[in-house]
Design a protein around this motif. Structure first.
Motif, PDB file in Angstrom:
ATOM      1  N   SER A  26     -12.685   9.537  18.705  1.00 49.58           N
ATOM      2  CA  SER A  26     -12.803   8.922  20.035  1.00 49.58           C
ATOM      3  C   SER A  26     -13.867   9.577  20.938  1.00 49.58           C
ATOM      4  O   SER A  26     -14.506   8.873  21.719  1.00 49.58           O
ATOM      5  CB  SER A  26     -11.445   8.863  20.725  1.00 49.58           C
ATOM      6  N   PRO A  27     -14.119  10.902  20.838  1.00 49.52           N
ATOM      7  CA  PRO A  27     -15.186  11.464  21.685  1.00 49.52           C
ATOM      8  C   PRO A  27     -16.568  10.856  21.387  1.00 49.52           C
ATOM      9  O   PRO A  27     -17.444  10.851  22.258  1.00 49.52           O
ATOM     10  CB  PRO A  27     -15.178  12.955  21.325  1.00 49.52           C
ATOM     11  N   LEU A  28     -16.727  10.333  20.145  1.00 53.16           N
ATOM     12  CA  LEU A  28     -18.021   9.723  19.818  1.00 53.16           C
ATOM     13  C   LEU A  28     -18.321   8.533  20.730  1.00 53.16           C
ATOM     14  O   LEU A  28     -19.468   8.279  21.087  1.00 53.16           O
ATOM     15  CB  LEU A  28     -18.031   9.266  18.357  1.00 53.16           C
ATOM     16  N   VAL A  29     -17.271   7.815  21.104  1.00 55.08           N
ATOM     17  CA  VAL A  29     -17.437   6.672  22.004  1.00 55.08           C
ATOM     18  C   VAL A  29     -17.972   7.172  23.342  1.00 55.08           C
ATOM     19  O   VAL A  29     -18.868   6.570  23.945  1.00 55.08           O
ATOM     20  CB  VAL A  29     -16.106   5.937  22.202  1.00 55.08           C
ATOM     21  N   LEU A  30     -17.429   8.308  23.770  1.00 57.87           N
ATOM     22  CA  LEU A  30     -17.871   8.917  25.019  1.00 57.87           C
ATOM     23  C   LEU A  30     -19.375   9.213  24.956  1.00 57.87           C
ATOM     24  O   LEU A  30     -20.130   8.922  25.892  1.00 57.87           O
ATOM     25  CB  LEU A  30     -17.084  10.222  25.199  1.00 57.87           C
TER      26      LEU A  30
ATOM     27  N   SER B  96      -1.888   8.219  29.382  1.00 61.96           N
ATOM     28  CA  SER B  96      -2.916   9.120  29.876  1.00 61.96           C
ATOM     29  C   SER B  96      -4.300   8.663  29.391  1.00 61.96           C
ATOM     30  O   SER B  96      -5.291   8.727  30.122  1.00 61.96           O
ATOM     31  CB  SER B  96      -2.560  10.539  29.442  1.00 61.96           C
ATOM     32  N   GLY B  97      -4.365   8.139  28.158  1.00 66.66           N
ATOM     33  CA  GLY B  97      -5.617   7.585  27.631  1.00 66.66           C
ATOM     34  C   GLY B  97      -6.067   6.377  28.433  1.00 66.66           C
ATOM     35  O   GLY B  97      -7.263   6.151  28.661  1.00 66.66           O
ATOM     36  N   LEU B  98      -5.081   5.633  28.893  1.00 66.39           N
ATOM     37  CA  LEU B  98      -5.363   4.471  29.735  1.00 66.39           C
ATOM     38  C   LEU B  98      -6.094   4.911  30.996  1.00 66.39           C
ATOM     39  O   LEU B  98      -7.033   4.243  31.455  1.00 66.39           O
ATOM     40  CB  LEU B  98      -4.035   3.807  30.107  1.00 66.39           C
ATOM     41  N   GLY B  99      -5.669   6.023  31.552  1.00 69.17           N
ATOM     42  CA  GLY B  99      -6.320   6.580  32.736  1.00 69.17           C
ATOM     43  C   GLY B  99      -7.780   6.897  32.455  1.00 69.17           C
ATOM     44  O   GLY B  99      -8.677   6.532  33.232  1.00 69.17           O
ATOM     45  N   VAL B 100      -8.023   7.550  31.311  1.00 66.29           N
ATOM     46  CA  VAL B 100      -9.395   7.897  30.942  1.00 66.29           C
ATOM     47  C   VAL B 100     -10.217   6.621  30.782  1.00 66.29           C
ATOM     48  O   VAL B 100     -11.364   6.532  31.234  1.00 66.29           O
ATOM     49  CB  VAL B 100      -9.413   8.733  29.642  1.00 66.29           C
ATOM     50  N   PHE B 101      -9.604   5.622  30.166  1.00 67.75           N
ATOM     51  CA  PHE B 101     -10.287   4.334  29.973  1.00 67.75           C
ATOM     52  C   PHE B 101     -10.740   3.755  31.318  1.00 67.75           C
ATOM     53  O   PHE B 101     -11.885   3.346  31.474  1.00 67.75           O
ATOM     54  CB  PHE B 101      -9.330   3.378  29.249  1.00 67.75           C
ATOM     55  N   LEU B 102      -9.845   3.769  32.292  1.00 67.87           N
ATOM     56  CA  LEU B 102     -10.188   3.213  33.607  1.00 67.87           C
ATOM     57  C   LEU B 102     -11.292   4.025  34.275  1.00 67.87           C
ATOM     58  O   LEU B 102     -12.211   3.468  34.883  1.00 67.87           O
ATOM     59  CB  LEU B 102      -8.948   3.166  34.499  1.00 67.87           C
ATOM     60  N   ILE B 103     -11.190   5.339  34.140  1.00 66.12           N
ATOM     61  CA  ILE B 103     -12.231   6.186  34.744  1.00 66.12           C
ATOM     62  C   ILE B 103     -13.578   5.892  34.101  1.00 66.12           C
ATOM     63  O   ILE B 103     -14.607   5.762  34.775  1.00 66.12           O
ATOM     64  CB  ILE B 103     -11.875   7.678  34.596  1.00 66.12           C
ATOM     65  N   LEU B 104     -13.552   5.739  32.760  1.00 67.00           N
ATOM     66  CA  LEU B 104     -14.798   5.440  32.047  1.00 67.00           C
ATOM     67  C   LEU B 104     -15.379   4.098  32.485  1.00 67.00           C
ATOM     68  O   LEU B 104     -16.574   3.967  32.717  1.00 67.00           O
ATOM     69  CB  LEU B 104     -14.534   5.408  30.537  1.00 67.00           C
ATOM     70  N   LEU B 105     -14.487   3.125  32.621  1.00 67.52           N
ATOM     71  CA  LEU B 105     -14.948   1.770  32.961  1.00 67.52           C
ATOM     72  C   LEU B 105     -15.557   1.749  34.363  1.00 67.52           C
ATOM     73  O   LEU B 105     -16.705   1.334  34.561  1.00 67.52           O
ATOM     74  CB  LEU B 105     -13.770   0.790  32.861  1.00 67.52           C
ATOM     75  N   VAL B 106     -14.774   2.227  35.314  1.00 66.83           N
ATOM     76  CA  VAL B 106     -15.249   2.204  36.709  1.00 66.83           C
ATOM     77  C   VAL B 106     -16.379   3.206  36.913  1.00 66.83           C
ATOM     78  O   VAL B 106     -17.429   2.882  37.480  1.00 66.83           O
ATOM     79  CB  VAL B 106     -14.078   2.504  37.670  1.00 66.83           C
TER      80      VAL B 106
END
Lengths: 602, 636
Positions: B35-39, A268-278
């Motif tokens: 981790s929210p800090l990265v955000l 699920s974190g991987l999903g957030v990572f992709l959303i953040l990247l794109v």
């Protein structure tokens, strides 16, 4: 999910199709149509609110922030709060209503099943072990509980949530929607994979745990033996072995379990990572708003719970279906012996019994009684003797109408037992079983079972009459002694005495006594012998007799062989015949007797 | 409190594991809360700068934090599982050991099922706590504090506002513990009641049907079923109300955040990144609330379970070997009971002033109902229990014990012993020395337990055989016995011929995993077992269940072989055995009511005499008719 993964207790016979089972289960819920409708509306509302909430957040970030419009900001803020409360209340409301519906259905089903079981005839109980029947009432009904009161609705709700979110996010941004949904199958596959693996691992731990338990059980039951022979050390070694195996299997399961949840969360974190990247790069390009990216992060989080619930759904459905199938099988089994529509209650009787050309067997084509004829006068005591399987128990089973005859008839004072209501017939016939069953409670409660509204005086009279007062009052707390589960805290002989008193208090016109074969301490035996005499007095009695004294004192001995009466008469007459009775006496009856006089005669 | 800290002592034996998993869990949690800090950084710096390279770095950093969280979390879980299993392994071994050492009074007072539950179900509950409990409580606290620290670094002002959430978290924990869980437990125990009523009715269905009490039983089931329905619905109501309340409260907090954040943003004090970071952080606070509540629940359950399990370890073993035991190689077999009182550590006396003297080789037959004390009496010889060592006496049929100061309370009165006598209502009672049991004239408590038990053989009415080969069962007392010795014991016990009919002979496994023996066969294996042990004193409980004539004869013969030349105490239904006994002892309520030889008791015309006459008359009536012992008599 392949078949062999399913644990034994979830095995099915597939006598019913899944659809039939589901329909029938839902029928129990449909008794509450209004609530059913309310739940549907509430679920829809709750899904709507659930999807709305992230949009409000987006609105706040993209529109209200920096707009300087304090009123709009306050409105958005309040809307967000109201939606949260609405989400909570709708969820609470539908979960609660679902629970009441589901639990009422379970209650009804259990009560129906119990009622049905009470109406089942004896052949049913002969065929299935009581352990299995109990399991239907307790475990199998319970298996449906989760599905009916939570699983069914919430799983559908979760599926709708996934579908609804899936659809809605496409209208917002196709690229991010694809990324967000891309994670879902990975989540699903991983979950299913781990579930399988974990199930195997836990199945192994169940095995090792049960060997630890049975080792403990054996050691506790055998403590006296182990101590008398001072063998503690050897037992300890054996225990260490099973304990070690259980350690190992649990550590293995622990390993799998430790990996499962963190992995799911990582995906699920991987999903957030992709959303953040794109999302981030598109933010830089300026082709998307921050609020939208944040909204997608929020949505991706919302797939989490539905996936777990849906993965669980399969297991809970399998379990419920397995339970439902077994419960419905019992419910659909009709009792073989039932009241006729025009059955009449048995009026007060004298106690004449007639077996008129009776043919009967438990299995088709294998008759047990063949053209059986027996006439018993009111007040007579009949001793039935014969080898195991000669038909003694069958005779009393037919009289009590636990079974129906193939042909011929069984009559009580001229009434065919099939024309009578079962209740009235059985309340006139008292039965004392070989190993009497006592209910939890005190000795007094159990004696009173024979006559619910008996006065204290009647009760004491009955105890006195069968000569049990000395034995029973010498118990730890006299008549107030707790008998324990199934009477386990009393000795065999004491249980018999209690059942004598219970039968005497009920004062039936006809008494059936299956004499106990086990010998008890002579202190109790003495009371039993005297009690029996009193119990048989003034009523028609049929005794499956083992004690020499009972047989000799009977008015008539009926000797059965292969379902036929081969001899009948008094002890001395039958001995003189030197036939079947004579050989039975030599082989079985006499050796069991106490043989006191033999010494004097030598 | 005490029980959990005791459990923790066990856990601390694995110090490395214990602190290892806590450390791993702590580090994992730190990765999670930062981790929210990265955000915040991504939104506030990277996007504003428009640097793609930096975006990749930061998002990868986010992924790395998530990965580290996963790794440490997994490690923490795994090490916790290892520790929990180690502790459970140790605890079970200790419990087993302790069970082996208990005196029989322990087994008499505690039902088998109860003991079993304490060492299985309760131990499982403790394992849950060992695995989850410490971790979730620790993670809960670290997350709570950590999240607020991270919030502080983002925006101290908003953090202060959000501190108002802390009381809600603790209220939630308390409400669950005090209000919701008790109803859950009540529902569960009602389920137990319902189950046992249903089980009882199914097993007793024939009784229900033949007494035609179906309506009454239906109502009884309905009552329990309805009670269960009510409690279960109430439990589910509370659960569905309170379970989603934390996310709701934090959702409301986010709503408030929109307002405060918005005004802060407009005032220039707060950035988008900080706002989004805050929203994420606030949602993270749900976790400590849940974990702490869960931890408290487990704590409560484990504490109750630990109390039950430790009870087994704590029940004092009353039977101790003497400091200087009397050495014994051979015993003759004289047994004396002198003024014996016995109770299960209470005031309910099972035996009251019993005197009984048995010479070597005598056969003593004991008669009496349940609770007469006959079984307790013979259990004192092998020291399955010890006699009461305080002075006691019987007054008006009830036993009383003297305290340390030689005083006793009877009803309202307080009395004192003077000159070894007690005066009650002008009646003088002589107070004798505390009771004892002697074997060969020596108090059994002066022997080593193992020594004395080696000389005593016991055969129960329903002998317990172990899931083992027949040979191992017969050689239970002497595992080194040769096959020849086992065989000759089996021959004397009349079981050899049967064993030879089995395919694997003496290696046949019996019990759960093997063949099932009939009652008569089991009894004869037990007799062989006792024969091989070759004891001087024999205790026989011979209330056999029904067996056929041949078996009856064989048991009778086997018992005769066994009894020859040994002091024997026998509980039996055989009038002939009783009659032939040297001493007949009739007991009621812990006292000997009649005692003597058959002839003597008959001449006394008491209870024994009337029992004997009644039973013999009944049998005589039958036996004289017909045949005159044409092979009908066995084993006389």
């Amino acid at each position: 999910m392949s078949g062999h993964m399913v644990a034994d207790e979830e095995e099915r016979t597939y006598a019913y199709s899944d659809g039939d089972l589901l329909k029938r289960m839902i029928r129990y819920l449909l008794a509450y149509r209004r609530r059913f409708a309310a739940v549907s509306v509430l679920v829809a509302l709750s899904i709507g609110v659930d999807i709305w909430i992230p949009f409000v957040l987006r609105q706040a970030i993209d529109v209200d922030f920096g707009s300087g419009n304090a009123q709009a900001l306050l409105f958005t803020s309040l809307l967000y709060i109201v939606l949260q409360i609405a989400a909570w209340l709708t969820t609470f409301a539908y979960e609660y209503i679902m629970a009441t519906m589901g639990q009422h259905a379970i209650y009804t089903m259990r009560q129906e099943l119990y009622d049905h079981l009470q109406g089942m005839s004896q052949d049913f109980y002969d065929k299935s072990s009581s352990g299995r029947i109990i399991s239907r009432l307790i475990n199998d009904v319970e298996r449906m509980s989760e599905l009916l009161s939570e699983g069914l609705f919430s799983s559908f709700a979760q599926i709708f949530i996934v579908l609804a979110i899936g659809t809605v996010i496409f209208t917002v941004d196709i690229q991010l929607a694809l990324i967000t949904l891309g994670v879902v199958p990975v989540l699903l596959v991983t979950t299913i994979y781990f579930r399988r693996y974990l199930r195997e691992a836990y199945r192994r731990t169940r095995k090792t745990i049960s060997s630890v338990t049975s080792n403990f059980a054996e050691s506790i039951s055998g403590a006296k033996e182990t101590k008398s022979f001072t063998r503690e050390k050897k037992s300890m070694d054996r225990f260490t072995e099973v304990n070690r195996k259980d350690y190992q299997s649990n550590v293995d399961a622990g390993k799998a379990n430790a990996t499962f949840f963190p992995s799911i969360r990582f995906i699920s974190g991987l999903g957030v990572f992709l959303i953040l990247l794109v999302g981030g790069s598109r933010l830089i390009q300026g082709t998307i708003t921050l609020g939208t990216v944040v909204m997608f992060i929020q949505f991706s989080d919302r797939f989490f719970r539905p996936i777990l619930t849906i993965a669980n759904f399969y297991t809970s459905v399998q379990s419920a279906f397995a339970g439902a199938e077994r419960v419905f099988t019992v419910l659909d089994t009709e009792p073989t012996v039932r009241d006729k529509p025009d059955a009449i209650p048995l009026p007060p009787i004298k106690g004449n019994i007639t077996f008129d050309h009776v043919h009967f067997g438990y299995l088709e084509d294998i008759p047990v009684l063949k053209d059986f004829e027996l006439e018993i006068q009111a007040g007579e005591t009949i001793a039935l003797v014969g080898d195991t399987g000669a038909g003694k128990t069958t005779v009393i089973n037919l009289l009590n109408r636990f079974y129906d005859v193939w042909s011929g008839s069984v009559r009580v004072d001229g009434f065919d037992v099939r024309d009578l209501t079962l209740e009235s017939l059985r309340s006139r016939i008292g039965v004392v079983l070989q190993s009497p069953f006592l209910f939890m409670g005190t000795v007094r409660d159990n004696i009173r079972y024979g006559k619910h509204d008996a006065s204290e005086e009647e009760l004491l009279d009955a105890v006195e009459a069968i000569g049990a007062s000395r034995v029973l009052s010498n118990l730890e707390n006299g008549l107030e002694t707790e008998v324990g589960e199934r009477g386990a805290r009393l000795s065999e002989g004491e249980r018999q005495l209690v059942s004598f008193a219970r039968a005497l208090l009920a004062d039936p016109s006809i008494l059936i006594l299956d004499e106990a074969t086990s010998s008890v301490d002579i202190y109790t035996e003495y009371a039993i012998q005297r009690g029996m005499k009193r119990l048989l007095k003034n009523r028609t009695s049929i005794v499956i007799a083992h004690r020499l004294s009972t047989i000799v004192n009977a008015d008539r001995i009926v000797v059965l062989e292969n379902g036929e009466i081969v001899e009948a008469g008094k002890h001395s007459e039958l001995m003189a015949l030197k036939g079947k009775y004579y050989s039975l006496y030599e082989l079985q009856i006499h050796p069991r007797a106490m043989k006191v006089p033999s010494k004097d005669r030598e | 409190m005490g029980y959990i800290s005791r459990l923790t002592q066990y856990a601390l034996k694995y110090r490395g594991h214990f602190f290892g998993f806590l450390t791993a869990a702590g580090i994992g949690t730190v990765f999670n809360v930062i981790s929210p800090l990265v955000l915040v950084e991504i939104i506030d710096s990277v996007i504003v700068l428009g640097d793609y390279g930096l975006l990749v770095t930061y998002t990868l950093l986010y992924l790395a934090l998530t990965a580290f969280y996963m790794i440490f979390d997994t490690t923490g879980r795994y090490v916790a599982a290892l520790m929990a299993q180690h502790v459970i392994y140790d605890l079970r071994s200790e419990l087993y050991d302790s069970l082996m050492e208990k005196d029989l009074a322990f087994y008499d007072q505690n039902e088998t099922g109860q003991i079993l539950a304490r060492v299985t179900t309760d131990v499982t509950t403790m394992r849950e706590f060992l695995f989850w409990g410490y971790r979730v409580i620790f993670i809960g606290i670290v997350t709570l504090i950590g999240t607020y620290i991270v919030m502080w670094t983002v925006s101290p002002e908003l953090t202060l506002i959000m501190l108002t959430l802390v009381p809600f978290i603790f209220t939630f924990v308390i409400v669950f513990a005090k209000k919701v869980r008790p109803v859950l437990y009540a529902a569960r125990s009602q389920y137990g009641v319902l189950s046992s009523v249903l089980a009882e009715n199914v097993v007793g269905m024939r009784v229900v049907q033949s007494f035609a009490t179906a309506d009454r039983e239906y109502a009884r089931v309905d009552e329990e079923n309805r009670g269960f329905l009510k409690l279960r619905v109430e439990a589910l109501r509370l659960l569905s109300f309170y379970r989603p309340i934390l996310p709701t409260i934090f959702g409301i907090a986010v709503g408030a955040l929109i307002y405060f954040g918005g005004t802060g943003y407009d005032a220039g004090g707060l950035s988008f990144g900080q706002f989004v970071g805050f929203v994420t952080l606030v949602s993270m606070l749900v976790l400590p609330g849940r974990f702490l509540s869960w931890g408290v629940g487990m704590y409560q359950r484990a504490s109750a379970s630990a109390e039950r399990a430790f009870y087994i370890l704590d029940v004092r073993d009353e039977l101790m070997d003497p400091a200087e035991p009397v050495c014994v190689d051979e015993i003759k077999g004289a047994v004396d009971f002198e003024n014996v009182y016995f109770s299960y550590r209470g005031n309910n006396f099972i035996l009251q002033g019993v005197d009984l003297h048995v010479k070597p080789g005598q056969v003593v037959a004991l008669l009496g109902g349940t609770g007469s004390g006959k079984t307790s009496l013979i259990n004192l010889i092998p020291r399955f229990y010890d006699v009461d060592d305080q002075r006691a006496f019987v007054y008006e049929g009830k036993a009383y014990r003297l305290n340390d100061k030689n005083c006793v309370e009877i009803g309202e009165k307080k009395l004192m012993v003077v000159d070894e006598e007690l005066e009650i209502d002008c009646q003088k009672i002589a107070i004798r020395k505390p009771g004892r049991v002697l074997v060969d004239g020596v108090d059994v408590r002066s022997y080593r337990i193992e020594d004395i038990r080696r000389h005593i053989g016991i055969v129960h009415q329903d002998p317990f055989l172990f899931t083992d080969s027949i040979r191992e069962n017969i050689a239970f007392a002497r595992p080194e016995a040769t096959l020849e010795e086992v065989q000759s014991a089996a021959e004397a016990a009349m079981i050899h011929d049967f064993v030879m009919t089995l395919e694997k002979g003496y290696d046949t496994v019996i019990g759960e995993r093997g063949i099932t023996l009939s009652g008569g066969q089991k009894q004869r294996v037990a007799i062989a077992r006792a024969l091989l042990a070759n004891p001087k004193i024999l205790i026989l409980d011979d209330s056999t269940s029904s067996v056929d004539a041949k078996t009856e004869m064989m048991i009778q013969k086997a018992l005769e072989n066994l009894m020859a030349g040994r002091t024997t105490f026998i509980i039996t239904h055989r009038l002939s055995t009783i009659r032939n006994a040297d001493l007949i002892v009739m007991m009621e309520k812990g006292q000997i009511v009649e005692m003597g030889s058959h002839e003597y008791l008959i001449s006394q015309e008491g209870l024994y005499s009337s029992i004997f006459h009644t039973l013999t008359e009944m049998e005589l009536a039958a036996s004289y008719v017909g045949t005159k012992t044409e092979g009908g008599d066995f084993g006389e």
